[in-house]
Design a protein around this motif. Structure first.
Motif, short mmCIF file in Angstrom:
data_model
loop_
_atom_site.label_atom_id
_atom_site.label_comp_id
_atom_site.label_asym_id
_atom_site.label_seq_id
_atom_site.Cartn_x
_atom_site.Cartn_y
_atom_site.Cartn_z
N PRO A 10 -2.40 -1.20 2.96
CA PRO A 10 -3.31 -0.11 2.59
C PRO A 10 -3.50 0.93 3.69
CG PRO A 10 -4.55 -2.09 3.14
CD PRO A 10 -3.09 -2.48 3.15
N VAL A 11 -3.10 0.61 4.90
CA VAL A 11 -3.16 1.59 5.98
C VAL A 11 -2.02 2.58 5.86
CG1 VAL A 11 -2.83 1.87 8.48
CG2 VAL A 11 -4.45 0.19 7.63
N GLN A 12 -0.85 2.10 5.52
CA GLN A 12 0.34 2.94 5.45
C GLN A 12 0.49 3.66 4.11
OE1 GLN A 12 3.46 0.14 6.31
NE2 GLN A 12 3.16 0.28 8.52
N ASN A 13 -0.06 3.09 3.06
CA ASN A 13 0.16 3.63 1.72
C ASN A 13 -1.18 3.84 1.00
OD1 ASN A 13 0.87 4.19 -0.93
ND2 ASN A 13 2.38 2.57 -1.09
N PRO A 14 -1.60 5.09 0.79
CA PRO A 14 -2.87 5.35 0.10
C PRO A 14 -2.94 4.75 -1.29
CG PRO A 14 -2.04 7.35 1.16
CD PRO A 14 -0.95 6.33 1.26
N LYS A 15 -1.80 4.66 -1.98
CA LYS A 15 -1.79 4.07 -3.32
C LYS A 15 -2.13 2.59 -3.27
CE LYS A 15 -0.72 7.59 -5.90
NZ LYS A 15 -1.66 8.09 -6.94
N ILE A 16 -1.65 1.90 -2.24
CA ILE A 16 -1.99 0.49 -2.06
C ILE A 16 -3.47 0.35 -1.75
CG2 ILE A 16 -1.64 -1.53 -0.59
CD1 ILE A 16 0.65 -1.11 -2.45
N ARG A 17 -3.99 1.25 -0.93
CA ARG A 17 -5.42 1.24 -0.61
C ARG A 17 -6.25 1.41 -1.88
NH1 ARG A 17 -8.29 5.02 4.01
NH2 ARG A 17 -10.36 5.16 3.07
N GLU A 18 -5.85 2.33 -2.75
CA GLU A 18 -6.55 2.53 -4.01
C GLU A 18 -6.46 1.30 -4.90
OE1 GLU A 18 -4.91 6.00 -5.84
OE2 GLU A 18 -5.45 7.33 -4.18
#
Length: 205
Positions: free
Chosen positions: A179-187
């Motif tokens: 989630p740090v590298q990929n905003p979609k994963i964070r969402e």
């Protein structure tokens, strides 16, 4: 007989509901990961392999905050985020401690959901790791795994972007990706943890 039939139907319903949830999680994880990089087939295989799998936290792992050992009950939470960092390349670049500090605080911002976090660093350079943690003012648990216990217990995907996992209360993988590298994963993580697409992190307006 009626009681047995009820138990059978209830068991079948529970399995069916679990499979529906599992398929949904796989689809969401796949969409988030494809949006970042890699082929559809590669990401699909990784998600299919890991969603639903249990992550083992070896008993021999020690935990510390800064350079101070702590008793940390990682399992005592509704959700857990575990990220693995090996010692290849620039360790400081891989750890991204300041970015993780913000993301973790965001996931811990709700009093209604308990989220545990653990960063496992596979390295025998304890003093260097402790210095990085101190210099970056990182206040969350880290395990310096000099014996490679976590890696041996969990044959991880080869790419670093696939070595971060969102777990349920039973340490089963719900989603994976950083989630740090990929905003979609964070969402995606926020949606799964808070059961909402509208969760705002402290640094968001």
């Amino acid at each position: 007989l009626r009681n047995r039939e009820y138990i059978r139907l209830h068991s079948e319903f529970t399995i069916m509901r679990k499979n529906v949830v599992l398929n949904l999680m796989m689809q969401l994880s796949l969409l988030a990961m494809i949006s970042c990089s890699g082929s559809n087939k590669e990401q699909q295989d990784i998600v299919a392999e890991w969603v639903g799998k249990e992550i083992v936290i070896p008993e021999g792992l020690g935990f510390q905050v800064g350079n101070i050992p702590v008793d940390y009950d990682f399992d005592a939470a509704d959700f857990k985020i575990v990220t693995y960092v090996d010692s290849a390349g620039c360790t400081n670049c891989r750890m991204k401690l300041k970015d993780w500090e913000k993301v973790i605080d965001g996931f811990k911002s709700s009093p209604d959901v308990d989220v545990s976090f653990l960063m496992i660093v596979d390295s025998d350079k304890r003093e260097e790791i402790e210095r990085l943690v101190k210099d970056n003012d990182f206040h969350h648990p880290v395990s310096i795994d000099s014996a490679g216990l976590f890696r041996k217990a969990n044959p991880l995907p080869s790419k670093p972007e696939h070595q971060t996992f969102l777990l349920d209360a039973d340490n089963k993988v719900i989603a994976l990706g950083n989630p740090v590298q990929n905003p979609k994963i964070r969402e995606l993580y926020a949606q799964l943890i808070f059961d909402s697409q509208d969760h705002k992190f402290p640094d968001e307006t």
